[in-house]
Enzyme design. Structure first.
Site, PDB file in Angstrom:
ATOM      1  N   GLY A  32      46.166 -43.520 115.457  1.00 18.83           N
ATOM      2  CA  GLY A  32      47.389 -42.782 115.207  1.00 18.83           C
ATOM      3  C   GLY A  32      48.599 -43.625 115.549  1.00 18.83           C
ATOM      4  O   GLY A  32      48.499 -44.682 116.185  1.00 18.83           O
ATOM      5  N   CYS A  33      49.752 -43.154 115.128  1.00 16.28           N
ATOM      6  CA  CYS A  33      50.982 -43.926 115.337  1.00 16.28           C
ATOM      7  C   CYS A  33      51.327 -43.998 116.822  1.00 16.28           C
ATOM      8  O   CYS A  33      51.524 -45.096 117.363  1.00 16.28           O
ATOM      9  CB  CYS A  33      52.125 -43.338 114.528  1.00 16.28           C
ATOM     10  SG  CYS A  33      52.273 -41.545 114.612  1.00 16.28           S
ATOM     11  N   TYR A  34      51.383 -42.849 117.486  1.00 19.80           N
ATOM     12  CA  TYR A  34      51.679 -42.881 118.920  1.00 19.80           C
ATOM     13  C   TYR A  34      50.645 -43.735 119.673  1.00 19.80           C
ATOM     14  O   TYR A  34      51.012 -44.582 120.484  1.00 19.80           O
ATOM     15  CB  TYR A  34      51.713 -41.466 119.507  1.00 19.80           C
ATOM     16  CG  TYR A  34      52.922 -40.632 119.143  1.00 19.80           C
ATOM     17  CD1 TYR A  34      54.201 -41.025 119.521  1.00 19.80           C
ATOM     18  CD2 TYR A  34      52.789 -39.439 118.445  1.00 19.80           C
ATOM     19  CE1 TYR A  34      55.320 -40.243 119.209  1.00 19.80           C
ATOM     20  CE2 TYR A  34      53.905 -38.657 118.133  1.00 19.80           C
ATOM     21  CZ  TYR A  34      55.158 -39.062 118.522  1.00 19.80           C
ATOM     22  OH  TYR A  34      56.249 -38.292 118.219  1.00 19.80           O
TER      23      TYR A  34
ATOM     24  N   THR B 271      48.901 -46.221 118.742  1.00 24.12           N
ATOM     25  CA  THR B 271      49.122 -47.647 118.499  1.00 24.12           C
ATOM     26  C   THR B 271      50.247 -48.166 119.381  1.00 24.12           C
ATOM     27  O   THR B 271      50.123 -49.179 120.081  1.00 24.12           O
ATOM     28  CB  THR B 271      49.474 -47.887 117.019  1.00 24.12           C
ATOM     29  OG1 THR B 271      48.371 -47.493 116.210  1.00 24.12           O
ATOM     30  CG2 THR B 271      49.815 -49.346 116.758  1.00 24.12           C
ATOM     31  N   SER B 272      51.343 -47.453 119.330  1.00 21.51           N
ATOM     32  CA  SER B 272      52.517 -47.887 120.070  1.00 21.51           C
ATOM     33  C   SER B 272      52.276 -47.905 121.578  1.00 21.51           C
ATOM     34  O   SER B 272      52.666 -48.850 122.277  1.00 21.51           O
ATOM     35  CB  SER B 272      53.666 -46.930 119.711  1.00 21.51           C
ATOM     36  OG  SER B 272      54.701 -46.991 120.630  1.00 21.51           O
TER      37      SER B 272
END
EC number: 1.2.1.38
Lengths: 351, 351, 351, 351
Positions: B153-155, B157-158
């Site tokens: 997911g995006c979160y 990953t970050s």
């Protein structure tokens, strides 16, 4: 409005965003009249030429700052950058004028600490003890008697109101507080800087001032006063591509796991029950900054994710209103014995 | 591009933002060609009628999802909501097709945990162990050999990229991690919801999902793998009025105060030295999300405010690129032995 | 890319938005290499320190403008305000350097007209006749042979492409043209001006320059060339709260009511059939500026509301790409005999 | 506020943007009280749960639409889509209730024309003649005596106020009028549509409805009434990435070139001298939509570019205030003999 009871208001530094924001609210204040607005740069210009939103509401021009004229006001607001108010303050206080200072000059009690963060000596350290820190939810009684009120910064207002009940009741580890805060761009003021251009800020998000922001010592002083001992805060401000609004996400470690979220919710509701401008949302809420856009309210929500020991408090204000000009008017109302809501009744513009 | 070595790509669910984002990058990929894009709702419509940005780049229509057609592709991307990919996966894997799944279906190894957060049983728990978690900076070797890659997911990953070196080296208290993250609105997808209307979102800021967000178990699983033990994260996502961009502000407590910021900066630089898409900024930096808008990079900066023990790591990605479609193409490149940068060389659009 | 055929590129004035935009596209240009970027203000600074989006793509510093160094380039771009290029041009042309000027210095053939609008004498009126107006859709052959190309302004590009087929075919009253145009804020450049602050521009819309804008004489000159006689345009520019994008809504009176919308649609399609960067949308379309964000395309749509005699043509470009740096690279490609698309293949970022 | 003279207000359709906007202003109206707000979808929900901006200002829930309850109100506002008000109108008028309709149902006198543009038969064509078109600057006297006021659309308000003095005085060619108008996204209402998502609208600009928009017949009817003969308008609406605000750029051809801009400026100033909500800016001005954000004003500026014969009039309103709910309250004030400014004194929020 009866002529004989009108409060005469002066504003020093009327061209910035906090200046026009004072005007927006004061022109509809039932008991105040703005009689002088100063600006060196725009002297002689009609105020509504700079801010057409005021056309029809205000018939006045920017004038050169003049101590005699200011001294005839019942109250003078400083809507200036730091390092202006403190140079005029000795004379104004001497003349008996009441002052509400929106700048940072009198927020920090310790002049050495002030100098460390603001990079220059304080012009009148002997007056610092006469300034009352203008957070009505903490200092209402002292504000009532004050001649000089130092309005809190926007971040400190948002952070202190959010953590107030926890620290007053000694519920969290005051050495591990985290304040992750975001602000709309108007907080940077009306100054010609490339960093604040629309094309630089829009459709982007960033942190700034992580190594150290001037609001940190103010936050720690204010929270320390509330807690009754020194506190330590990690403070991380960020810039949001919006004009107004401030959102603080506050993290605090419960010292006693047995306290329930319901108890804390209830504690917040009781603490702010009689506060006209602090609104505790129902449990589970996520306040939006637009719910206070243009209004003097602070809205709070309290969470305890996954029932672990880290509390998350959400706190929103309009950085230009409760974070600056609205709180300044609230302080004026208290100082002068007016209705605390006077001039502050407009509803947030939403959408 | 030689016809004989072109990779044939299929995309399931091409109408959403991650779908068009795959297309934006794949039409310029030197070794791939999109041969099929499915959509039940838009079957028969030219893709560039929905996304005029693709006019002149792509001459293809949305087709009905069809297993036979997909099976003829060298690789199939799922750019669908959760609960789609897992229903087709048994057959696709059986047929030998390589799959890059951008959805959440195969991110969580424990199917009970998946069910708890996604609210329904998993359709093929027996396949979960065959999925490789597609964070190349951690799992590059396994991705190379995988038939099924579950893109993070995006979160997650970050957050994972931001905390990676600290947890690998056991430098911080893994029980007190805080991830305060913000996302542009495209992260909510292309769905007709009042909450995501321009008039609802613009010029405002809010937190959401504080009691619990589906990316939390994924973050804790991923960080746990990196740390080699269980971790605990307080995760607070927020919505920013911008289209793209994700910014995580990560707080971690140093377990050893003697470690210096310089040492940590150096550790990050070494860890990511050979990573094509992770960029450690110079000490003192504040990355902006626009610096990665449209690009596959993650940019990081490390701070230690006031030299206290709380580290603050800033991590930015484009939620649709490194947080979704770009990372998916990076995974495809790795799986197929292509240049890892292929199709991912465009520079962020700034301003 | 073979070293021996690489085009050496110099950029004068690399710190502004058209400068970084040239870099964004040139670093991926298959046959060009940027070897020098000048800036008086930022001399010595790494380019990617100012524009982190370029980290990993460009390893170069801003240098002092130096004629000798520039003269060694195969082509020099001027990405400067007006009144810079014209002072260096005599020497550069003497030295045989090819120049693509993005500024206004050589757009107007009549130096008296130029002086009237730009408020100062032209530095080298004798060179004006050597400049080719760089609108490839009109002047491709001349551009091929030019040593100096004057790139059109953003508004003139958008307006001319939109009205081209009508004026070439003498279909409308050329004395009553109206160009109602809107621009994103990046068009104002990267300059510290209060008017362009986020807090001034965001969530608002206004016209500007209605009494007279410098692009008016350029538009009338260009359209006059196309029509073969003098034209008269009412030109009204407006500012949109967005970073990039330009939209022109063009009104023209049909001189012959019998001409049908279908015929006009067909005329446009034929006229631009072979143009790589002009896209005529299907009848009834409303192009969005985001469909060209970051791309070199102009998209057009033609309407005839209520079947009356006023045609409405919609024309969108990215003001920084087809309206500036992309068109400049297109001109360079034509001048040097390269593929006209080289470096210009990226797809618009949407959403 | 004396209890005995309070105006009882009902609102049908209170969940949309014009509904909440009525509430924002009415809660501070000195002589009105909102006693009922209906919503089928949100029946039973507290109004301030949907709109937290109203917390502390309004203690009421959405109720099911009920004719008996509405009939007890002194005035009922319809803040509904078209095709709602006209179905309840016969009974309400019969019961003697005064109605201010914000929808389109009673704006067009000719029911065949209405049906052509709205795609269905009109439910009560016999009542159309009883509706007064609620543009106070034209119809104040008739509004005073009306039982049913049909509030103008947002675009028609902005366009008519801008062209009023020119058409009243027969100064321009009424067959060649052009209205190029832009609106903030709130004009599209609070409906779940992909086209109005933040990620679709933000950072982009587009025209829409060029072939024909429902406000065109209303504009032509209204301007025709003012001119005293049929007029022809080319009307081009556009969408701006902002929440509120409407800007019309109006083009009109002078029939007599000898008339000077000064004379026209003077004509506008005289015409609107006594109008509380129309503000003619000094010659040369460019009004910004934010100068009326949240306020009931229309601000106008008149230009004559290059001293040619095409006049350009700029007209700004807040589409939700003077373009909808503010004008509705203004109409109520006139109908009920209240101070026309009551409830409408708030200053625009700027910045």
């Amino acid at each position: 409005m009866e002529e004989n009871c009108v409060v005469k208001v002066g504003i020093v530094g009327g061209t910035g965003y906090t200046g026009v924001e004072l005007l927006r609210m004061l022109v509809n204040h039932p008991e105040a009249e703005v009689v002088v607005i100063t600006s060196r740069a725009e002297e002689g210009l009609r105020v509504d030429a700079l801010y057409p939103s005021l056309r029809g509401h205000l018939n006045i021009r920017f004038s050169h700052p003049n101590l005699d004229v200011l001294a005839q006001c019942d109250v003078v607001f400083f809507a200036t950058p730091h390092n202006v108010a403190m140079n005029l303050m000795p004379q104004l206080l001497e003349l008996g004028t009441r002052v509400v200072d929106l700048s940072a000059d009198f927020r920090i009690r310790d002049h050495k600490l002030w100098s460390k963060w603001y990079g220059e000596p304080h012009a009148c350290p002997e007056l610092l003890s006469r300034a009352v820190y203008g957070l009505p939810e903490v200092n209402r009684a002292a504000i009532r008697d004050a001649q000089l009120v130092a309005c809190p910064g926007c971040y400190p207002t948002s952070v202190q109101l959010g953590l107030l009940p926890l620290l007053e009741n000694n519920l969290v580890d005051e050495q591990r507080l985290i304040a992750n805060a975001t602000s709309g761009v108007s907080g940077a003021g009306r100054q010609a800087k490339i960093d604040n251009l629309f094309a630089e800020v829009s459709d982007s998000f960033k942190a700034y001032g992580i190594p150290g922001h001037r609001h940190l010592p103010e936050i720690e002083q204010g929270l320390g006063d509330i807690a009754g001992r020194e506190v330590s805060v990690t403070f991380a401000p960020h810039l949001v591509p919006m004009v107004r609004g401030m959102h603080s996400t506050l993290y605090a470690e419960l010292t006693d796991s047995a306290v329930t979220l319901e108890e804390i919710q209830s504690l917040y509701e009781q603490r702010f029950e009689d506060e006209p401008f602090v609104d505790v949302l129902p449990a589970g809420s996520h306040p939006q900054t637009r719910s206070v856009r243009g209004a003097n309210h602070c809205r709070l929500a309290i969470h305890r994710p996954q029932d672990r020991d880290t509390l998350v408090v959400l706190s929103v204000i309009d950085n230009l209103v409760k974070g600056a000009s609205g709180q300044a008017i609230q302080n004026m109302n208290i100082m002068l014995g007016l209705d605390e809501n006077a001039g502050l009744t407009t509803v947030a513009v939403m959408p």
